[in-house]
Each structure stands twice: as structure tokens, then as C-alpha cells.
Design a protein around this motif. Structure first.
Motif, mmCIF file in Angstrom:
data_model
loop_
_atom_site.group_PDB
_atom_site.id
_atom_site.type_symbol
_atom_site.label_atom_id
_atom_site.label_comp_id
_atom_site.label_asym_id
_atom_site.label_seq_id
_atom_site.Cartn_x
_atom_site.Cartn_y
_atom_site.Cartn_z
ATOM 1 N N ALA A 374 32.433 -63.314 40.114
ATOM 2 C CA ALA A 374 33.283 -63.998 41.093
ATOM 3 C C ALA A 374 32.726 -65.383 41.410
ATOM 4 O O ALA A 374 31.541 -65.659 41.175
ATOM 5 C CB ALA A 374 33.374 -63.167 42.368
ATOM 6 N N ASP A 375 33.580 -66.261 41.940
ATOM 7 C CA ASP A 375 33.098 -67.566 42.393
ATOM 8 C C ASP A 375 31.981 -67.377 43.413
ATOM 9 O O ASP A 375 32.069 -66.524 44.299
ATOM 10 C CB ASP A 375 34.233 -68.362 43.042
ATOM 11 N N ALA A 376 30.952 -68.196 43.298
ATOM 12 C CA ALA A 376 29.812 -68.118 44.216
ATOM 13 C C ALA A 376 30.125 -68.888 45.485
ATOM 14 O O ALA A 376 29.681 -70.017 45.694
ATOM 15 C CB ALA A 376 28.550 -68.649 43.548
ATOM 16 N N ASP A 377 30.945 -68.266 46.333
ATOM 17 C CA ASP A 377 31.285 -68.813 47.657
ATOM 18 C C ASP A 377 30.478 -68.026 48.679
ATOM 19 O O ASP A 377 30.724 -66.827 48.881
ATOM 20 C CB ASP A 377 32.777 -68.677 47.938
ATOM 21 N N ILE A 378 29.536 -68.695 49.336
ATOM 22 C CA ILE A 378 28.546 -67.998 50.158
ATOM 23 C C ILE A 378 28.301 -68.768 51.449
ATOM 24 O O ILE A 378 28.241 -70.001 51.459
ATOM 25 C CB ILE A 378 27.211 -67.846 49.383
ATOM 26 N N THR A 379 28.163 -68.018 52.545
ATOM 27 C CA THR A 379 27.777 -68.599 53.833
ATOM 28 C C THR A 379 26.454 -67.985 54.263
ATOM 29 O O THR A 379 26.342 -66.760 54.358
ATOM 30 C CB THR A 379 28.847 -68.316 54.905
ATOM 31 N N VAL A 380 25.473 -68.840 54.504
ATOM 32 C CA VAL A 380 24.173 -68.387 55.008
ATOM 33 C C VAL A 380 24.170 -68.585 56.521
ATOM 34 O O VAL A 380 24.449 -69.685 57.014
ATOM 35 C CB VAL A 380 23.012 -69.161 54.352
ATOM 36 N N ILE A 381 23.859 -67.522 57.239
ATOM 37 C CA ILE A 381 23.913 -67.529 58.711
ATOM 38 C C ILE A 381 22.520 -67.308 59.278
ATOM 39 O O ILE A 381 21.809 -66.393 58.839
ATOM 40 C CB ILE A 381 24.863 -66.421 59.216
#
Length: 429
Positions: A374-381
Motif C-alpha cells: 500500500a502507499d506509505a501514508d503515515i502519521t507519527v504522533i
């Protein structure tokens, strides 16, 4: 091969409903591997020890204003605001000028999104031509051009006959209807919730019934046509009850709530701050309690911002004359964490689910998971990070927020879209 290893974070899997300690390897913009002890190899490494790693957040209700209202916001500035807020994708409403009621405007939005090169922007097409509530748009052509849903948001479809026909066609082409539920003859001229505060402040009111009548009507039409219906910006306890009952009957209905509606009550209007003027209006403590309960029990599927920027000049007028709307992209995650996660109304997994897989499912997007390929769409929180909201620091052109000066906790540390870091807090400071 372009590689990035996100190392040492606690990975939130909203589909599996769990949090695991794992590394994520990104290769050429895609998820290549998820697991512990992945070797860095020759690529870059982002150490996120102590932080949460979530699928990229999706805001399915924003107003980017372009084309036509670029003084308020542009696709580029709105995309920067989204990235700063931790969102890797947004869906933009069609109340632009010209209205996004044809293939040319949808294509223009997609083209400007590519030029910005930041977050993904998914256009929402209009239900009716010019959003005038009269003649249906060419829905199949809008979908072909890239529209992911249909809405006349900002204006209700007043005619039940037109909405019923819209649902029949939308179901045929496979697009959900997003409904702005407002009975215009009840809401006309109103500025705030009708009740004690409107009387006290001498401002014309908008009754809860203005929303609830249309929620009931559209649920009935969705049940009649079988068309997937999404209720935008739910604000009242009565609407929650109607949606809960409809879901129990198997009606294909989903719903969203905004951070300002589960955070503020109509008492926030007391200082006549036009940043509190929104549509639907801020409601009562009982309504806020009902919204939080609906989030907790799953009646409300999605948290969306209804990001609605205006110029300073437009908002710096008497309350009744100011336009409705506030900016929400850059305060949303902090409000979710501070108001819902910290008090244990939602777990981190539940909160992320309402910001990722649920909007993705409603809009038919292949997003919201860490599936390999999958597309590497990531949110680091960073769940411990705190800051005081400063509108002057916003990436959005809009400064119209009622949250200036509020301390928020649980903020985005980095936003990654297709493997590209579009926001890194440590570098931005």
C-alpha cells in the motif's frame, strides 16, 4: 531504490484493533515490511521511539476554497495545513467558484494537488448544478473525473424529490451522498443555537429541529433507495438518536462529528468571538455529551474538521454579519487527544479508526492500513507533546479559530505521504 525505515515506534493497527512495537520499512513510496528488528540497510532512518505510528489521517470534510476564493485558502496552503495537522489526505467540498459540478473543476483540483505535491486531495462533486438544489449533476462523469462522493455541503438540498432522485442515481454510479442537514425555513437568519444563550445574547437562533428534520428525511430516503448516506457535522442529541435507530434497522447511514462540536458549547459564544460562529451552531452541554457517547458506542463513525477558512476582514465584523466557519486542520488531532483520548472516552485505536479506516471505507479509498504494497501514508504522533494554539503559526491562510490560547496534548510529529516526509515537527520548529 529509495528507502526509509521508521524505527522503534508503537504502531497502531486500527483494523486489527491493537498497538504493537514494530518498525516499518518504506521502499519507493510503498509499505515494504512491518515487523521488529528490520535492518536499516542503505536507506534513511527515522527514530520514533516513544511515539505512536498510525496510518495516515484522513479528513473527509474540508473547504480548500480554490478555485474562486483563493484569498481565504488555496489547495497548496490547505495542503500545508493538512500536513502540519497530521493529515495525509483530505476530501474537499464543492462550494468553490465555479462550483465543482463538472469534470473540468474536478480535474483542475486534481491538477493543482499534483502541483502542490503535499497531501492527497480527493474532490467531492456537487449533487446539483451550482449547488442550487434543482437540477442533478452528471454524476457518472464526476466519478470518472475523480470525485469520491457527492454533496451540496454549505447548502441543504431542500427538495425531498430532488434528494430522492439524487440518491437513486448516486447508488447506480456507486458514490455516497454526504448530506448537509439543515431545514432552511427553520434556520434562515439564525446565527447561534436557539436557546438560553441566544436569548441572553440577543442573537437570532437556529433550533436543533432544523438539523434533525433533515436527518430524519434523508435517513428515510436512504432506506427507500438503498443509497449510502453520510451525515455531515452532526451536532444534536436528536440527530444522534435518529442515526442510532437507523443503524439498528440496517439503513446504510454513517455520520461524522467535528472537534469543535464535541469540545465547545454555545456558552463559547458569550464573548461574541466570530470564530465560534459555525453551521451547524455550537449546541448545549447535553448535545456535547450525546456526541461523545455516540463516538464511544460507534454511532458516529468519523471525526472530520469541516475546515472552513475565511479572511480576517470577513470575520472581523459584528457577529450576525460574519460568515460561518472555523479552521480545523491544525488543531484537530490535539483536540481529539486532549478531549477524547486523555479522558478515556476513546482509546487511541478507536480514535485513529475514526480518522483513518472509517473515512477511507466510506469514500472507497485504498487507505487507512499498513498493508504491504500500500502507499506509505503515515502519521507519527507524539502523545506527550503539548503546545498552546497560536493561530499566527498556522500554515492555513485562515486564522478563524476559537481555540487560540488553548493547551493541547498529543500532536503530530511527522506526516509522510507516499513515503515522502511532507511535515517534520523537529525540522519545522
Amino acid at each position: 531504490m529509495n528507502k526509509l525505515l521508521i524505527k522503534g515506534g508503537r504502531v497502531i493497527d486500527p483494523l486489527a484493533g491493537k498497538i504493537i512495537t514494530a518498525d516499518i520499512l518504506i521502499a519507493d513510496g510503498k509499505i515494504a515490511a512491518v515487523g521488529s528488528g528490520i535492518p536499516a540497510g542503505e536507506g534513511a532512518v527515522m527514530d520514533v521511539t516513544g511515539k505512536l505510528v498510525a496510518p495516515g489521517l484522513i479528513d473527509m470534510h474540508v473547504h480548500l476554497r480554490e478555485p474562486g476564493f483563493e484569498a481565504k485558502e488555496t489547495i497548496e496552503t490547505g495542503s500545508r495545513a493538512a500536513a502540519r495537522g497530521g493529515f495525509t489526505a483530505v476530501a474537499c467540498m464543492p462550494n468553490t467558484n465555479p462550483v465543482a459540478d463538472n469534470e473540468a473543476v474536478i480535474s483542475y483540483i486534481r491538477s493543482r494537488t499534483q502541483e502542490a505535491g503535499l497531501v492527497k486531495v480527493h474532490p467531492i462533486g456537487a449533487i446539483t448544478r451550482g449547488s442550487r438544489g434543482e437540477e442533478l449533476t452528471e454524476m457518472a462523469a464526476l466519478k470518472e473525473a475523480g470525485a469520491v462522493a457527492l454533496s451540496d455541503d454549505g447548502r441543504p438540498v431542500a427538495s425531498a424529490a430532488v434528494m430522492r432522485r439524487a440518491m437513486q442515481y448516486a447508488r447506480m454510479v456507486g458514490l455516497p451522498i454526504i448530506s448537509h442537514c439543515e431545514e432552511p425555513s427553520l434556520s434562515k437568519g439564525g446565527a447561534v443555537h436557539e436557546g438560553y444563550m441566544s436569548t441572553l445574547l440577543g442573537l437570532p437562533g437556529i433550533p436543533a429541529a432544523a438539523e434533525e428534520i433533515m436527518v430524519a428525511r434523508d435517513i428515510i430516503l436512504a432506506e427507500d433507495t438503498g443509497c449510502p448516506l453520510h451525515i455531515a457535522h452532526v451536532s444534536t442529541a436528536g440527530s444522534v438518536r435518529l442515526i442510532r435507530e437507523a443503524k439498528a434497522r440496517g439503513v446504510p447511514v454513517t455520520a461524522e462529528v467535528t472537534p469543535h462540536h464535541f469540545t465547545l458549547t454555545d456558552r463559547a459564544v458569550a464573548g461574541y468571538d466570530t470564530g465560534t460562529k459555525v453551521n451547524p451552531p455550537l449546541r448545549t452541554e447535553e448535545d456535547v455529551a450525546a456526541l461523545k457517547e455516540a463516538l464511544a458506542d460507534g454511532t458516529i463513525d468519523v471525526i472530520a474538521t469541516d475546515h472552513a477558512p475565511h479572511t480576517v476582514e470577513e470575520k472581523d465584523v459584528e457577529y450576525q454579519l460574519a460568515p460561518f466557519g472555523l479552521v480545523g486542520l491544525e488543531t484537530a488531532l490535539g483536540l481529539v487527544w486532549t478531549e477524547l483520548v486523555e479522558p478515556s472516552i476513546l482509546s487511541p485505536v478507536e480514535a485513529i479508526r475514526k480518522l483513518t479506516v472509517n473515512p477511507a471505507r466510506i469514500l472507497g479509498l485504498p487507505a487507512g492500513t499498513f498493508q504491504v504494497g500500500a502507499d506509505a501514508d503515515i502519521t507519527v504522533i507524539d502523545p506527550e507533546l503539548e503546545e498552546v494554539v497560536d493561530p499566527a503559526a498556522f500554515a492555513s491562510k485562515g486564522r478563524n479559530t476559537p481555540f487560540a490560547g488553548r493547551r493541547l496534548k498529543g500532536l503530530p510529529a511527522a506526516t509522510i505521504v507516499r513515503g515522502k516526509v511532507v511535515y517534520n515537527r523537529s525540522l519545522a520548529e
